[in-house]
Design an enzyme around this catalytic site. Structure first.
Site, mmCIF file in Angstrom:
data_model
loop_
_atom_site.group_PDB
_atom_site.id
_atom_site.type_symbol
_atom_site.label_atom_id
_atom_site.label_comp_id
_atom_site.label_asym_id
_atom_site.label_seq_id
_atom_site.Cartn_x
_atom_site.Cartn_y
_atom_site.Cartn_z
ATOM 1 C CE1 TYR A 106 42.168 10.406 70.692
ATOM 2 C CE2 TYR A 106 41.076 10.146 68.582
ATOM 3 C CZ TYR A 106 42.184 10.517 69.317
ATOM 4 O OH TYR A 106 43.292 10.985 68.692
ATOM 5 C CD GLU A 199 39.723 2.313 39.827
ATOM 6 O OE1 GLU A 199 39.605 1.551 38.860
ATOM 7 O OE2 GLU A 199 40.825 2.695 40.246
ATOM 8 C CG ASP A 251 41.879 3.015 36.218
ATOM 9 O OD1 ASP A 251 40.974 3.516 35.516
ATOM 10 O OD2 ASP A 251 42.569 3.672 37.012
#
Lengths: 364, 364
Positions: A106, A199, A251
């Site tokens: 922008y 995580e 995980d």
């Protein structure tokens, strides 16, 4: 208490980047003064020039270069955009302001520089990273996403209004955000002897509540899924400047593995950068073998998981025997599991049993 | 400096919730002692019992109730699950530990209580919220996602290891995370006279860098998209306990509007709770009319945006004339825009021009 060894390094980095941007501008001016077309030569980022370096343990660019010259009409647009971008980020550094990729897109319009969409401006920023040899965070273009840190590390700010002020990162038990101010802070002092990267928010909070920072002398980092680039840079600094080993917990599935891998070896599309990786960081769990060894509640791998595992199996970053073995186990047991699965044995099990066993194993 | 008026309230809240859980247990025991089947009566959460309250400016439950009784074999499973869940969260409060929805699901297995999947355990926790009348955060089950805050507010922790310790929330310019420790902290003192809530990390950082906290006496909150429940609760506390007006800035599109609306009036699936809303909070921008008035760079609405606007148009929470007008303008101009679009006029434009104009307008 351990003092930071290279506490000055980030300040120097900003100076170096500012200097490099100025040299780029001077080079263009000199071209014009000499009566020749301004041009820039930089490494090619085409896939044919991306190689995996065993030595650096990350993707790197080969020797092929491209030249972008104002002599070529097709190059005029990207070259002009790049010169403006270099000007803009130089202003950011000078004024000690920060921005984002979206914001740069922008901002260009304020200067009558037009990008047809954000992917065009993102691409020019990557060109600038390639030309300068430093990640965009070093010229104050930060990611939107944020992660957090908690632990005994005293830092000293360099951002305006906070210069010289210090904070101990154990001041707030919910964690403090890793943004521009922390990225540019000096490391002053720590009693920690390791960094544990997590995580999931739930486990980060569990580790804080169970005083892992105290009982294991650890600085804790919460990545909120895939670690943002500024977090990967922060982890690298903890490893390089303070000499702290890094242990990553995710995980047990291909996506968790890859969160760890990107922190360790980076991604192919950042092959032009070497400041975002921590090759000595270790994936500490949850491993596929842990699902069996700790008898953890698990879910079946789905087709997407299996497809992803096949891709990782062939990925040069996963060449090491430990990674290969874990991928093989995933494929064999066809199961995955989450960090929270340890709660099956009580909330504190992961901290009281799994964590010390794993750290002992990895430190051996 | 303004002192917090009801600094004790959260401590009391935990006591109240703990007491309510104990009363629930005592009721079951009394049922058994009396030789009758243990049962619980609670408000029905079926859609036919959800109404919009003009007075509370949020969805609420009607008078319909359901009874879950151990006399009914079909009720035995959810009733047993609910009793265990009440026991488990009572333990969380007693031991001053926190957990998440996912964590509760796995923890059940440690007690040989089985949920077939997480949606079953999530549902039981919602039952418990309904029975107790307080959000799950009040019994230490926190969301995974986190957002952040920055500003002159001194808080005092009540979490273990930090009791009585204080932190001023302007200590870290990247912001500190809103997690369990901050949710339960007492508010001690502030010089702020308003709260500015921001959807995007880029604008949060911009507001910090441009010293909005100082020049506008504002506490800044970063929601990272849809505000997590604990953040909505924190915003409500700032409004209720400190009497601070709340101004919310989002992207100008139906999704941004709705981020503001959920902070203001909550969601239909939290109709059983009244502690997560801030009816006096105001959506301060970016409005559809701002796209025209400030001549902002915009994108065309897509089909999904338009479908969503039609839904909002009919939603009772959007009954107010200002909301209706903004929806009409969106529909007419068929455009949307982002907070960052103001950078088209330079990085500081949003803070130097738009923000003061809007605050003046809303305070009038």
């Amino acid at each position: 208490l351990q003092s930071a060894r290279k506490g000055q390094s980030t300040t120097n980095l900003k100076d170096i980047v500012q200097k490099k941007l100025e040299m780029l501008g001077e080079k263009f001016c000199a071209d014009i003064d000499r009566g020749s077309f301004p041009a820039i030569r930089m490494k090619s980022r085409s896939t044919s020039n991306i190689f995996y370096s065993q030595e650096l343990r990350q993707y790197v660019l080969g020797d092929a270069t491209i030249t972008r010259s104002s002599r070529n009409i097709a190059h005029l647009r990207p070259l002009t955009q790049m010169i403006w971008t270099a000007y803009f980020v130089h202003e950011l550094i000078k004024q000690k302001k920060t921005s984002t990729l979206r914001d740069v897109y922008y901002s260009a319009q304020a200067y009558d520089i037009f990008f047809k969409d954000q992917s065009e401006s993102d691409n020019i920023i990557t060109d600038l990273e390639t030309a300068i040899g430093h990640p965009r965070e070093s010229f104050n273009v930060f990611p939107e996403e944020r992660s957090a840190v908690f632990g005994d590390l005293t830092i000293e700010y360099t951002v305006p209004g906070y210069e010289g002020r210090r904070l101990n990162l154990s001041s707030h038990p919910d964690g403090v955000m890793i943004g521009p101010a922390l990225t540019d802070a000096k490391f002053i002092e720590t009693s920690a002897d390791k960094v544990i990267v997590i995580e999931k928010g739930a486990m980060f909070t569990r580790f804080v509540e169970e005083k892992v920072y105290e009982n294991f002398n650890a600085i804790l980092i919460y990545t909120a899924g895939q670690a943002p680039r500024s977090t990967r840079y922060f982890i690298r600094r903890l490893n390089r400047e303070l000499g702290l080993p890094i242990y990553i917990f995710t995980d047990a599935d291909p996506w968790g593995m890859h969160i760890a891998m990107v922190i360790i070896s980076g991604s192919a599309n950042a092959a032009h950068l070497t400041e975002l990786t921590t090759p000595d960081a270790k994936w500490a769990g949850v491993w596929a073998s842990d699902i069996i060894d700790y008898n953890l509640p698990s879910d079946r791998l789905n087709d997407r998981d299996i497809k992803r595992l096949k891709e990782l199996k062939a990925d040069p970053r996963y060449g090491d025997s430990h990674w290969q073995r874990q991928i093989d186990i995933f494929m064999k047991i066809k199961k995955k599991c989450e960090l929270e699965a340890f709660s099956r044995y009580g909330l504190t099990h992961i901290v009281e049993k799994y964590l010390p066993e794993r750290l002992k194993e990895l430190e051996a």
